[in-house]
Design an enzyme around this catalytic site. Sequence first.
Site, short mmCIF file in Angstrom:
data_model
loop_
_atom_site.label_atom_id
_atom_site.label_comp_id
_atom_site.label_asym_id
_atom_site.label_seq_id
_atom_site.Cartn_x
_atom_site.Cartn_y
_atom_site.Cartn_z
CE1 TYR A 271 24.44 9.64 -98.51
CE2 TYR A 271 25.76 8.26 -97.08
CZ TYR A 271 24.57 8.91 -97.35
OH TYR A 271 23.53 8.83 -96.46
CE LYS B 54 10.36 5.47 -104.13
NZ LYS B 54 9.12 5.00 -103.50
CG ASP C 264 8.49 3.65 -100.48
OD1 ASP C 264 9.04 2.63 -100.95
OD2 ASP C 264 7.68 4.32 -101.13
CG ASP D 144 23.58 6.77 -93.58
OD1 ASP D 144 23.63 6.38 -92.40
OD2 ASP D 144 24.01 7.87 -93.94
CG ASP E 235 21.45 5.49 -88.11
OD1 ASP E 235 22.35 4.61 -88.10
OD2 ASP E 235 21.68 6.68 -87.95
#
Length: 368
Positions: A141, A190, A222, A246, A250
Site C-alpha cells: 500500500y 507467502k 492462502d 486487510d 475482513d
Amino acid sequence: MKLHITVLPGDGIGPEVTREAVRCLRAVAEIHGCEFAFTERLIGGAAIEQTGTPLPVETLDACLASDAVLLGAVGAPAFDQLAPHARPEAGLLTLRRALSGYANLRPVVSYESIADCSPLRAEIIAGADVLIVRELLGGLYFGEPRGFTDEAHTESCNTMRYTVAEIERVAHIAFQAAQRRRGKVTSVDKANVLETSQLWRQTVTRVAQDYPQVTLEHQYVDACAMHLMLRPQAFDVILTENLFGDILSDEAAVIAGSLGLLASATVGGAVDLYEPVHGSAPDIAGRGVANPCGAIASAALMLRHTARLEAAAEDIEAALQQVLDAGQRTADLQRGSAQASICTDEFGALVVEALAEIADRRHAYHAV
Ligand code: NAD
C-alpha cells in the site's frame, strides 16, 4: 491516572455509537477511580460542513496533544462527488498518517449467545477468540515505485517492500499481546513465492527468541484463509503484513456475525487511535438503531493498550457479553421476527448497568 481522550464522533452513526462508548468510559472511571478528560472535535463530513475541510487544524492539534483518540466513523453520500482529497475519508487517512500507528489490532470473538448471527456453523465458531495484528504503514500500500507505467495506462505496478525494522516492531506488538492471551502467534506470509515474505518469516522467527513462552507457527496466507473458516479456535494471535491483514481481518469478521460488533486499535505511533471497524452506515443513521458494541469494545481496547487498565478493559468486555447473553440485541443481530430489538442508547444503558453489577459482584467476593 488521568487519560486525555480526543473524541471524534464524525458522520452517520459515528456520533450515535461514540456517545455510548464515552458513557461506558465514564462509568468505568467512576468504578475504577480513574480520571478521563474528553475533548470533542470535528472530523469528516461534519467538519466539512462547519469548517470546509475534513480534518481541521484544531482537530489534528487536539489529537496530537492527547493520549488516545476515539473515532466514530466518517463518510456521507452528500460528499461522495467531491474530489478524493476533499472527501470525509481523506480526513481520516491524513489523521492516521499523522498519528503514525503501525500496528492495527482487530480482535474477533464469537459470543455463544449470538452464534446464530454468523453464517458459519455454531460448532465451528464456538469459543473462537482471535486477535489479528496487521502491519499498517508498509508493504504494497505504500511501496515505491507505484502507478501506471505508460501514458495509455496499459501497464501498472505496485511495490511490496519491507525492512527488518518495520517487521520487528510489529512482531514485538504481536508477541507481547500473545503473552497476555493464550501464548500463540501464527505468522502469516507467502514465503514460498515472495522475498518480502522470506524476510518477514526470518525476522519474526528471530523476534520469537525474545518470547520463549510464546509458541510461533507460520502459515501461508492462502492456507490461513481456509483454516480461519474451518477451525478458528486454533488461532490466538495472527501476525501479518498490510495487504494480507486487510483481507484476513475482513474475512474473520464472518466469525463474529455483524460488522457492528468489531473494534480496532491502531498503536505504536505518536498517539493511539481506537475506532469501530464499521463505517458511517448512512442507511441506518439518525434512527438510533446502530449497534454500539464495536465502539464500546474499542473503548475497552483503549483501556488495555493505552491506559494499561486491564481490569477495566475486562470489565467492559464482560459487561458487553453479559448484555448479549441476556438476549438483548440491536436490529443487526436480530434473527427472526420473534425477537424484539433494542435501540443504541438502550443497549449502552444496559452495558453501564452490567458494569455496575460486575463491580458489585467483585466487592461482594472480596468482602467474603
Ligand atoms: P458501513 O460499515 O458503513 O455499512 C455496511 C453495512 O453494515 C450497512 O448496511 C450498515 O447499516 C451496516 N452497519 C455498519 N455498522 C453498523 C452498526 N454499528 N450497527 C448496525 N449495522 C451496521 O460501510 P459502507 O456502507 O460501505 O460505507 C458507508 C460510509 O462509511 C461510506 O461513506 C464509507 O466511505 C464510510 N466508511 C468509513 C469507515 C471509517 O470511518 N473507518 C470505514 C468504512 C466505511
